[in-house]
Structures are given as structure tokens and as C-alpha cells.
Design an enzyme around this catalytic site. Structure first.
Site, short mmCIF file in Angstrom:
data_model
loop_
_atom_site.label_atom_id
_atom_site.label_comp_id
_atom_site.label_asym_id
_atom_site.label_seq_id
_atom_site.Cartn_x
_atom_site.Cartn_y
_atom_site.Cartn_z
CB CYS A 181 6.18 1.60 6.92
SG CYS A 181 5.66 3.23 6.06
CG LEU A 182 7.11 0.83 0.54
CD1 LEU A 182 5.96 1.30 -0.54
CD2 LEU A 182 8.01 0.09 0.56
CD GLN A 200 3.92 5.71 2.74
OE1 GLN A 200 2.84 5.19 2.25
NE2 GLN A 200 4.94 5.02 2.90
N GLY A 236 0.71 -1.18 0.00
CA GLY A 236 0.02 0.07 0.08
C GLY A 236 0.81 1.17 -0.03
CG HIS A 251 0.57 0.94 7.36
ND1 HIS A 251 1.53 0.39 8.07
CD2 HIS A 251 0.97 1.59 6.58
CE1 HIS A 251 2.87 0.91 7.79
NE2 HIS A 251 2.36 1.89 6.73
CD GLU A 252 -0.69 2.16 3.19
OE1 GLU A 252 -0.21 3.35 2.95
OE2 GLU A 252 0.12 1.23 3.20
CG HIS A 265 1.31 6.74 5.67
ND1 HIS A 265 2.49 7.08 6.40
CD2 HIS A 265 1.46 5.33 5.51
CE1 HIS A 265 3.22 6.11 6.04
NE2 HIS A 265 2.67 4.92 5.82
ZN ZN Z 1 3.15 2.87 5.72
#
Ligand code: ZN
Length: 180
Positions: free
Chosen positions: A100-101, A52, A47, A142-143, A146
Site C-alpha cells: 500500500c502506498l 490517501q 490503485g 483493497h481500495e 480505504h
Molecule cells: Zn492502499
């Protein structure tokens, strides 16, 4: 194809509360969504949220058939969600080793509500309402975080359950996953 740079934890843009989208079916929004998918796939992410890549708008995407970063996880429907909201159903929580990226190479154990109903609209402004459990519910939350400037390390209660993938794998704490 446009793979954008993914901001990493420490960048203040990741800590802003993102703004709602007000115009739909625009070339700018289509381009943003396309770039987000290119960027997510390039990084093998499950995701991605617009902040991000440095865009402070309430846009998130997720979806994958199978993911080398999360072996054994259920397939996720490919989803674009704009201005999302959710409610929890019941009070059961489920723990997951999240990555997480924007926090590359690491994993942490986070507990979240395991059953939710989420809603939002797609790039055309069409309504989406879905019931989600398990991995699907976890990725959504999670998304969603953000968009409010929250990163998963904020939610780790036991900080011994946080670390680099290589070390956690070697210690047998998490199954082997391919790192970022
Ligand atoms: Zn993340």
C-alpha cells in the site's frame, strides 16, 4: 500534472469513513480524479483511494499495464469508481502479498474473496458493473477498504507474514519487487 502527498498509516484521515459523492461531471471531481492518476503513476501504484490524498470521498482508481511493484500480476483495466459496492461470488478465498502506498516499503499476506462483482459510477455518473477475479478482485477490495478507513495490515491473520520488502525478499518469502 499535480502529484499530491500520500498520507501514511498513522494519519487519522486514513481511518475515517469517506462520504459518498453527490455531484458528478464537475470541475472539482475531474480535478480530483486527474490528481489521483498523477499521484498513483508517480508512485508506481496499482490503485489509489481519495482518502490517501486526504480527500474523504468515496472515489477510487486503479489500473496498470505492468507494474514494477507487482511483477507477474495480470494487467488491470484503467478504472475510475465512485460510490462503489460489491458482492462476493462463491466462497473461495485467495491469498496475496499486498502493499500500500500508505504503508511504504512493506508487504503483508492477506486473504480475500477471489471472485466478486463490483459496481459504481465514473466521473460522469455513468454506471459500471464488472465481474472480477484474482489480482483485479484483490485490488478492488483493497481500495474499497480505504473508503471505510480499513488498511490491509488490519486483515493480516498471521503477523509473521508481514514485514519490510527488503527483509522478506532476502528471506526468500516474496519475489523481488522494487520498493517504495
Ligand atoms: Zn492502499
Amino acid at each position: 500534472m499535480s502529484v499530491r502527498k500520500i498520507l501514511r498509516i498513522g494519519d487519522p484521515l486514513l481511518r475515517q469513513v469517506a462520504e459518498p459523492v453527490t455531484k458528478f461531471a464537475t470541475p472539482e471531481l475531474d480535478r480530483l480524479i486527474e490528481d489521483m492518476f498523477d499521484t498513483m503513476r508517480d508512485a508506481n501504484g496499482a490503485g489509489l483511494a481519495a482518502p490517501q490524498i486526504g480527500v474523504s470521498l468515496r472515489v477510487m482508481i486503479f489500473g496498470c499495464e505492468s507494474n514494477p511493484r507487482y511483477p507477474g500480476a495480470d494487467p488491470l483495466p484503467e478504472t475510475i469508481l465512485i460510490n462503489p459496492a460489491f458482492r462476493t461470488i462463491g466462497d473461495v478465498k485467495e491469498g496475496m502479498w499486498e502493499g500500500c502506498l500508505s504503508v511504504p516499503g512493506m508487504r503483508g499476506y492477506v486473504e480475500r474473496p477471489s471472485h466478486i462483482e463490483y459496481r459504481g459510477v465514473d466521473g460522469q455518473g455513468r454506471r459500471i458493473v464488472r465481474d472480477a477475479t484474482g489480482f483485479h478482485a484483490g485490488v478492488f477490495q483493497h481500495e474499497f477498504d480505504h473508503l471505510d478507513g480499513v488498511l490491509y495490515p488490519d486483515l493480516i491473520r498471521d503477523h509473521k507474514l508481514f514485514g519490510f520488502i527488503d527483509e522478506l525478499t532476502e528471506a526468500g518469502v516474496i519475489p523481488g519487487v522494487s520498493g517504495e
